[in-house]
Design a protein around this motif. Structure first.
Motif, PDB file in Angstrom:
ATOM      1  N   VAL A  81      -3.728  -1.216   5.028  1.00  0.00           N
ATOM      2  CA  VAL A  81      -2.326  -0.997   3.615  1.00  0.00           C
ATOM      3  C   VAL A  81      -3.034  -0.903   2.347  1.00  0.00           C
ATOM      4  O   VAL A  81      -2.854  -0.175   1.585  1.00  0.00           O
ATOM      5  CB  VAL A  81      -1.832  -2.488   3.785  1.00  0.00           C
TER       6      VAL A  81
ATOM      7  N   THR B 179       7.245   4.118   6.001  1.00  0.00           N
ATOM      8  CA  THR B 179       6.724   3.196   7.229  1.00  0.00           C
ATOM      9  C   THR B 179       5.855   3.798   8.192  1.00  0.00           C
ATOM     10  O   THR B 179       5.771   5.246   8.287  1.00  0.00           O
ATOM     11  CB  THR B 179       7.781   2.863   8.100  1.00  0.00           C
TER      12      THR B 179
ATOM     13  N   SER C 245       1.626   1.424  13.978  1.00  0.00           N
ATOM     14  CA  SER C 245       0.347   1.071  14.201  1.00  0.00           C
ATOM     15  C   SER C 245      -0.300   2.136  15.306  1.00  0.00           C
ATOM     16  O   SER C 245      -1.628   2.369  15.562  1.00  0.00           O
ATOM     17  CB  SER C 245      -0.045  -0.355  14.831  1.00  0.00           C
TER      18      SER C 245
ATOM     19  N   THR D 177       2.879  -0.808   9.095  1.00  0.00           N
ATOM     20  CA  THR D 177       2.661  -0.999   7.568  1.00  0.00           C
ATOM     21  C   THR D 177       3.919  -0.445   6.897  1.00  0.00           C
ATOM     22  O   THR D 177       4.381   0.684   7.354  1.00  0.00           O
ATOM     23  CB  THR D 177       1.295  -0.204   7.040  1.00  0.00           C
ATOM     24  N   GLU D 178       4.671  -1.058   5.962  1.00  0.00           N
ATOM     25  CA  GLU D 178       5.661  -0.628   5.092  1.00  0.00           C
ATOM     26  C   GLU D 178       5.181  -0.680   3.572  1.00  0.00           C
ATOM     27  O   GLU D 178       4.901  -1.738   3.091  1.00  0.00           O
ATOM     28  CB  GLU D 178       6.807  -1.364   5.334  1.00  0.00           C
ATOM     29  N   ILE D 179       5.415   0.525   2.960  1.00  0.00           N
ATOM     30  CA  ILE D 179       5.158   0.625   1.399  1.00  0.00           C
ATOM     31  C   ILE D 179       6.260   1.240   0.740  1.00  0.00           C
ATOM     32  O   ILE D 179       7.005   2.135   1.010  1.00  0.00           O
ATOM     33  CB  ILE D 179       3.913   1.667   1.398  1.00  0.00           C
TER      34      ILE D 179
ATOM     35  N   SER E 126      -3.746   2.624  13.188  1.00  0.00           N
ATOM     36  CA  SER E 126      -4.347   1.109  12.940  1.00  0.00           C
ATOM     37  C   SER E 126      -5.731   1.212  12.258  1.00  0.00           C
ATOM     38  O   SER E 126      -5.737  -0.008  11.406  1.00  0.00           O
ATOM     39  CB  SER E 126      -4.362   0.423  14.252  1.00  0.00           C
TER      40      SER E 126
ATOM     41  N   THR F 201      -2.142   2.282  -0.027  1.00  0.00           N
ATOM     42  CA  THR F 201      -1.728   1.985  -1.308  1.00  0.00           C
ATOM     43  C   THR F 201      -2.491   2.775  -2.410  1.00  0.00           C
ATOM     44  O   THR F 201      -1.611   3.193  -3.207  1.00  0.00           O
ATOM     45  CB  THR F 201      -1.799   0.270  -1.672  1.00  0.00           C
TER      46      THR F 201
ATOM     47  N   ALA G  61       4.111  -3.667  -0.320  1.00  0.00           N
ATOM     48  CA  ALA G  61       3.403  -3.077   0.658  1.00  0.00           C
ATOM     49  C   ALA G  61       2.986  -4.614   1.691  1.00  0.00           C
ATOM     50  O   ALA G  61       2.545  -5.446   0.884  1.00  0.00           O
ATOM     51  CB  ALA G  61       2.114  -2.499   0.136  1.00  0.00           C
ATOM     52  N   TYR G  62       3.193  -4.392   2.890  1.00  0.00           N
ATOM     53  CA  TYR G  62       2.741  -5.366   3.761  1.00  0.00           C
ATOM     54  C   TYR G  62       2.318  -4.652   5.078  1.00  0.00           C
ATOM     55  O   TYR G  62       2.628  -3.623   5.520  1.00  0.00           O
ATOM     56  CB  TYR G  62       3.821  -6.463   3.747  1.00  0.00           C
ATOM     57  N   GLU G  63       1.619  -5.260   5.809  1.00  0.00           N
ATOM     58  CA  GLU G  63       1.266  -4.903   7.057  1.00  0.00           C
ATOM     59  C   GLU G  63       1.323  -6.110   8.054  1.00  0.00           C
ATOM     60  O   GLU G  63       1.209  -7.182   8.010  1.00  0.00           O
ATOM     61  CB  GLU G  63      -0.488  -4.552   6.827  1.00  0.00           C
TER      62      GLU G  63
END
Length: 291
Positions: A103, A92, A95, A55-57, A99, A107, A120-122
């Motif tokens: 996300v 970042t 996983s 995941t990156e936020i 895991s 968030t 934000a995406y996973e």
């Protein structure tokens, strides 16, 4: 418009062994770094979340420190990178062991800490593994296709293998420097490695064509190729350096990584083309006699 002036190198002062020594030593060091990285991490190069999953936020803060950002989450981030031009951080999470934290939960934790979440995406581990197979397979197919095309073009072993070895060395040196500089393998850096293969083949074929298929003395043909090839490569190096510097200043990780990998790959290509490739060509032309 100013033009590059390529100095005319007196290759007669150096034997084939002297010319080939430097690129081979650097290639050996690069392979040693890659092998050591594989032994220590299980991968020849550090992989980003596009391949491992994670995941990156991106969060905007009001003067928060890196420690405060780390403490805001229930799991420890893999990395926290500041964007120099704003109070923004890219957080970042790999996983591996994380895991179970979705996300949406990460968030929410960021918002509860008073951060503004900009994006934000996973990426799931299974999707990352599939992406890794496709991306690295693409690099392998591109290299294999390049090798076959080169052999079909020249139909002679030594000049053909010189192009292939030079391209392989460019890739190996670039990957080793990615490890040293902490640049992760991502879809962007895979694209950069593919571009390095293209640049390498372009400059090597330019040299081989001038030496093998055009009239004139060996060194005269070499200098004609250098005037075009070196000018072309230096122009690309300058352009990629500017892109990397600007992208770094504005916190655009993808472009900064691509530009950095290309700059080092192109520098390696200059060395491999006009030392390694040229020494093999001269050995082939003069059957081992350095002239």
């Amino acid at each position: 418009m100013a033009e590059f002036t390529v100095p005319e190198v007196d290759y007669t002062r150096y034997s084939n062994y002297q010319l080939v020594a430097i690129p081979l030593i650097i290639l050996a060091v690069a392979l040693l770094i890659i092998a050591s990285w594989y032994v220590l991490t299980g991968s020849p190069v550090t992989q980003g979340i596009a391949f491992t999953g994670g995941t990156e936020i991106t969060v905007e803060t009001d003067g928060a420190t890196t420690t405060q950002i780390v403490e805001a989450f229930s799991v420890e981030p893999e990395s926290v990178q500041a964007v120099p031009t704003a109070n923004t951080y890219i957080v970042t999470f790999q996983s591996n062991g994380n895991s179970g934290v979705a996300v949406t939960d990460l968030t929410r934790q960021a918002e509860q800490a008073g951060f503004e979440v900009q994006s934000a995406y996973e990426v799931s581990p299974s999707f990352g593994a599939t992406t890794q197979t496709l991306a690295l397979g693409g690099v392998g197919v591109a290299f294999l296709g390049m090798s076959v095309l080169v052999f079909l073009m020249f139909r002679v072993f030594v000049p053909s293998i010189a192009v292939v070895v030079s391209a392989f060395s460019d890739i190996a040196i670039s990957v080793a420097l990615m490890n040293v500089l902490g640049i992760e393998l991502s879809l962007g850096t895979v694209a950069a490695l593919l571009m390095i293969i293209g640049y390498s083949v372009d400059s090597d074929i330019l040299l081989n064509n001038h030496v093998l298929r055009r009239s004139g003395d060996f060194y005269e043909s070499t200098y004609r190729a250098m005037r075009t090839g070196v000018t072309m490569t230096l122009t690309s190096i300058i352009a990629m350096s500017v892109m990397a510097a600007v992208a770094t200043a504005f916190g655009i990780q993808l472009l900064a990584a691509i530009g950095t990998v290309l700059v080092f790959g192109l520098i390696a290509d200059l060395m491999n083309t006009y030392l390694l490739n040229l020494s093999l060509l001269r050995w082939y032309k003069f059957k081992g006699v350095a002239r």
